[in-house]
Motif scaffolding. Structure first.
Motif, PDB file in Angstrom:
ATOM      1  N   SER A  27       8.722 -61.325 -38.099  1.00  0.00           N
ATOM      2  CA  SER A  27       9.824 -61.818 -37.271  1.00  0.00           C
ATOM      3  C   SER A  27       9.593 -63.254 -36.804  1.00  0.00           C
ATOM      4  CB  SER A  27      10.005 -60.914 -36.040  1.00  0.00           C
ATOM      5  OG  SER A  27       8.922 -61.064 -35.141  1.00  0.00           O
ATOM      6  N   ARG A  29       6.745 -64.330 -35.169  1.00  0.00           N
ATOM      7  CA  ARG A  29       5.861 -64.433 -34.005  1.00  0.00           C
ATOM      8  C   ARG A  29       4.424 -64.689 -34.467  1.00  0.00           C
ATOM      9  NH1 ARG A  29       9.665 -60.633 -32.340  1.00  0.00           N
ATOM     10  NH2 ARG A  29      10.714 -61.204 -30.393  1.00  0.00           N
ATOM     11  N   THR A 313      16.037 -66.995 -40.625  1.00  0.00           N
ATOM     12  CA  THR A 313      17.152 -67.003 -39.669  1.00  0.00           C
ATOM     13  C   THR A 313      16.833 -67.891 -38.470  1.00  0.00           C
ATOM     14  OG1 THR A 313      16.251 -65.127 -38.436  1.00  0.00           O
ATOM     15  CG2 THR A 313      17.706 -64.630 -40.317  1.00  0.00           C
ATOM     16  N   PRO A 314      17.853 -68.302 -37.723  1.00  0.00           N
ATOM     17  CA  PRO A 314      17.601 -69.055 -36.483  1.00  0.00           C
ATOM     18  C   PRO A 314      16.666 -68.321 -35.524  1.00  0.00           C
ATOM     19  CG  PRO A 314      19.912 -69.209 -37.071  1.00  0.00           C
ATOM     20  CD  PRO A 314      19.304 -68.215 -38.011  1.00  0.00           C
ATOM     21  N   GLN A 315      16.746 -66.987 -35.493  1.00  0.00           N
ATOM     22  CA  GLN A 315      15.874 -66.209 -34.603  1.00  0.00           C
ATOM     23  C   GLN A 315      14.421 -66.319 -35.034  1.00  0.00           C
ATOM     24  OE1 GLN A 315      16.811 -64.507 -31.664  1.00  0.00           O
ATOM     25  NE2 GLN A 315      14.585 -64.693 -31.471  1.00  0.00           N
ATOM     26  N   ILE A 316      14.175 -66.273 -36.326  1.00  0.00           N
ATOM     27  CA  ILE A 316      12.799 -66.434 -36.828  1.00  0.00           C
ATOM     28  C   ILE A 316      12.269 -67.816 -36.454  1.00  0.00           C
ATOM     29  CG2 ILE A 316      11.481 -66.834 -38.947  1.00  0.00           C
ATOM     30  CD1 ILE A 316      12.752 -64.405 -40.157  1.00  0.00           C
ATOM     31  N   ARG A 318      13.228 -69.694 -33.956  1.00  0.00           N
ATOM     32  CA  ARG A 318      13.000 -69.719 -32.498  1.00  0.00           C
ATOM     33  C   ARG A 318      11.689 -69.016 -32.143  1.00  0.00           C
ATOM     34  NH1 ARG A 318      18.672 -69.108 -32.120  1.00  0.00           N
ATOM     35  NH2 ARG A 318      18.484 -66.825 -32.062  1.00  0.00           N
ATOM     36  N   ASN A 319      11.477 -67.847 -32.763  1.00  0.00           N
ATOM     37  CA  ASN A 319      10.237 -67.116 -32.506  1.00  0.00           C
ATOM     38  C   ASN A 319       9.013 -67.932 -32.914  1.00  0.00           C
ATOM     39  OD1 ASN A 319      11.704 -64.927 -31.615  1.00  0.00           O
ATOM     40  ND2 ASN A 319      11.523 -63.755 -33.508  1.00  0.00           N
ATOM     41  N   SER A 321       8.808 -71.227 -33.279  1.00  0.00           N
ATOM     42  CA  SER A 321       8.676 -72.393 -32.397  1.00  0.00           C
ATOM     43  C   SER A 321       8.072 -72.004 -31.055  1.00  0.00           C
ATOM     44  CB  SER A 321      10.049 -73.043 -32.186  1.00  0.00           C
ATOM     45  OG  SER A 321       9.945 -74.141 -31.305  1.00  0.00           O
ATOM     46  N   ASP A 322       8.583 -70.926 -30.468  1.00  0.00           N
ATOM     47  CA  ASP A 322       8.113 -70.506 -29.146  1.00  0.00           C
ATOM     48  C   ASP A 322       6.641 -70.084 -29.179  1.00  0.00           C
ATOM     49  OD1 ASP A 322      10.607 -71.010 -28.124  1.00  0.00           O
ATOM     50  OD2 ASP A 322      11.245 -68.910 -28.100  1.00  0.00           O
ATOM     51  N   THR A 323       6.274 -69.303 -30.186  1.00  0.00           N
ATOM     52  CA  THR A 323       4.895 -68.797 -30.234  1.00  0.00           C
ATOM     53  C   THR A 323       3.910 -69.840 -30.761  1.00  0.00           C
ATOM     54  OG1 THR A 323       5.403 -67.709 -32.348  1.00  0.00           O
ATOM     55  CG2 THR A 323       5.512 -66.356 -30.360  1.00  0.00           C
TER      56      THR A 323
END
Length: 326
Positions: A27, A29, A313-316, A318-319, A321-323
């Motif tokens: 995902s 992370r 995906t954009p969610q991947i 974001r995950n 980038s954040d982690t």
């Protein structure tokens, strides 16, 4: 005992003086990140040991069993021809790791991180030097393919500055740089430095290259301080980078091409300033200078997802980038 998860990937950036290993779930992370010594046999005799120790430590920190890994993508400096796979593939061979493994030049993962598989040119000048492009049709081209090389690696820059000094090509503007070079080599004057040069500076080639690379920041700093000698050497390298970039840009169909510059030399203040100016005067194309979206090691993770057929995906993103920040 590892946590239950659908699977993980390993991304590796084996460019420069360090190997960077990142493990992420499917995902996006990040589960662990490790940095160790170089994984290129052209830079470190312990390349395989460095790589495998980093992989083992990353797996341990992430609490991931090798059997959980679905894909490994590694960018390795010096992987330029088919014959190089003979020494590259054993680098990532680890007990219990049975997943598919994708090995590419380190510029490929840098490009993937910078542009997320979109067209563009990445020019790397740091421990090594390479210019790599992915065109609108997906064609991959290196400046090496054209037998072009931009002598802009850290060691090249430092060697050229040292040679110019020994050749007597210095003036009052170079006093600080001259002092720094002499101090770096523990020489009391230029004549003493010339005797050191006569013996090849350092006998062992890998150690000699590493030592010269450590001198490069003094050269780029001196260029910002208006050292004529430093600017001469830096401008020569910048010109070669610009020429290599223009060469590859000619294979793009669109009138504007995305370009990013990476590596310790290319990202120094003087190089950034002059490269931006040089590309603004582009011949073959108009250039859009962009900041990389992700680091090369994160690019290797994204490449591993692509090899698995996972949609980025954009969610991947974001995950990831954040982690990555954590």
């Amino acid at each position: 005992m590892s946590e239950k998860r659908d699977g993980t990937v390993i991304g590796i950036d084996g460019g420069g003086t360090h190997t960077r290993v990142m493990i992420a779930d499917l995902s996006g992370r990040v589960l662990s990140y490790i940095q160790s010594g170089s994984s290129s046999i052209y830079k470190d005799l312990r390349a395989k040991e460095n790589m495998q120790q980093a992989m083992e430590e990353a797996l341990e920190r992430a609490r991931v069993n090798p059997a959980e890994v679905k894909m490994l993508a590694a960018g390795v400096a010096g992987l330029d021809t088919e014959s190089d796979y003979e020494w590259v593939q054993p680098l990532t061979s680890l007990n219990g790791l049975a997943c598919p493994r994708k090995h590419v030049n380190d510029a490929v993962v840098a490009h993937y991180g910078a542009f997320l598989a979109e067209p563009g040119i990445v020019s790397i000048s740091g421990t090594g030097s390479i210019i790599y492009a992915r065109t609108e049709t997906g064609r991959e081209i290196k400046n090496y393919d054209l037998h072009h090389y931009a002598a802009s690696a850290a060691r090249s820059l430092a060697m050229e500055a040292t040679f110019e000094l020994l050749a007597g090509n210095s003036d009052d503007s170079d006093s600080d740089l001259t002092r720094d070079i002499l101090h770096f080599w523990k020489a009391s004057n230029v004549q003493e430095l010339s005797l050191l040069a006569l013996h090849g500076f350092i006998k062992e080639p890998l150690e000699r290259n590493r030592k010269f690379a450590e001198l490069a920041p003094f050269v780029t700093k001196a260029a910002m301080q208006h050292s004529r000698l430093a600017q001469l050497v830096c401008d020569r390298a910048i010109r070669q980078i610009a020429v290599g970039t223009e060469l590859l840009a000619a294979y793009f169909s669109e009138p504007e091409v995305n370009v990013t510059f990476m590596g310790s030399v290319a990202q120094s203040d003087y190089f950034q300033q002059q490269l931006f100016a040089a590309m603004a005067r582009g011949n073959n194309k108009k250039y859009r200078l962009v900041h990389p979206g992700f680091t090369p090691v994160a690019g290797a993770v994204l490449l591993a997802y692509r090899e698995l057929g996972i949609e980025i995906t954009p969610q991947i993103l974001r995950n990831l980038s954040d982690t990555c920040k954590v």
